[in-house]
Design a protein around this motif. Sequence first.
Motif, short mmCIF file in Angstrom:
data_model
loop_
_atom_site.label_atom_id
_atom_site.label_comp_id
_atom_site.label_asym_id
_atom_site.label_seq_id
_atom_site.Cartn_x
_atom_site.Cartn_y
_atom_site.Cartn_z
N LYS A 296 0.86 -1.19 0.00
CA LYS A 296 0.00 0.00 0.00
C LYS A 296 0.90 1.24 0.00
N LYS B 82 -0.95 6.66 -4.05
CA LYS B 82 -1.65 6.81 -5.32
C LYS B 82 -1.03 5.99 -6.44
N GLU C 48 -2.17 0.14 -6.84
CA GLU C 48 -3.57 -0.25 -6.91
C GLU C 48 -4.13 -0.57 -5.53
N GLY D 120 -3.73 1.19 -2.96
CA GLY D 120 -3.99 2.41 -2.22
C GLY D 120 -2.89 2.72 -1.23
N SER E 148 -7.56 2.90 -2.60
CA SER E 148 -7.37 3.22 -4.01
C SER E 148 -8.68 3.74 -4.58
#
Length: 331
Positions: free
Chosen positions: A273, A276, A279, A281, A286
């Motif tokens: 994670k 941006k 995918e 997030g 995301s």
Amino acid sequence: MSTWTLPTTTGRPVAILGAGVLGRRIGLMCIAGGHDVHIRDPSTDQLSAADSYITTTLPTLTQPGITPGTLHTSTSISSAVSNAWLVIEAIPEVLPLKISTFAELANLAPKDCILASNSSSYKSSAMLDDVPASDRPRILNTHFFMPPALRVVELMTCGVTQAEIFPFLHAELTKLKMSPVVVKKESTGFLFNRIWAAIKRECLTVIADGVGAPEDIDGVWAQMFGGSDGPCKLMDQVGLDTVAHIEEHYVSERGFSPRALEFVKKEYVDQGKLGKKSEAGGLYPSTPSTATTTPSQTLYILDLGLTTLSAPMTSGRVLAGSTDGKSPLTP
């Protein structure tokens, strides 16, 4: 005593090492200001993403009377820097990598080329272990910010940077509509990032302690200071892996608590994670694509049956299918 002199810029590109978020942003600003830019990255995917970003964003930054420069991308350092008047490294915040990169640049770049680091946490003096003493006066920090609307660039000495470089770069960056600021002495974190690092650290600790969520922090920030992007959104834009690298350095050098670092690595970076750019997030989930697929319309065709010569008047039929061709015509 060094005999180094300021470079000529005519007909020579700016080279950017690293096609990530900040590398492509720096390249964009230089191209918008009329400079040709060579971006080097070992990843062809990153180079493609940088090309797409610059091509898409450049029209919004066109300046009257200035013809934008051109972008060249490469996986080769030597070809990217061979005729550059300025090289800016925007590679990951990993000190051994930066040390080896500057040693390579000292050998490959023209001898009058200014060598700069966009590092947001490391002083350029920490990157000189393998750089000959004669090349050190042309090295400094040039720290750009995200997003592109932020035009500040911090210029900071490596400790022995040639004094003439600062007014020279100040003038060149001003031509790019940037707002350069010369930091008066070496400082880990420069001016703004010393303050910003403390804000990021406390925001992550607030989340780790369960006191507030990212949207709560950014909401309060917007009410207090205005703007739409609070600290958590900005960390997602920069990338949580970069945030972690920077915080790791602060913890090591300045003895801060590792709590925020351990939290962001365990709960976000180690799980992919990264913000941006991923995918999965980051501090925020995301954002699903807003693109919508227009449903295909049904196409009806009347087959008169004229190919069935045995009974042409009774063999007609209606065929139905989709206009996008994905559904075949069927009775």
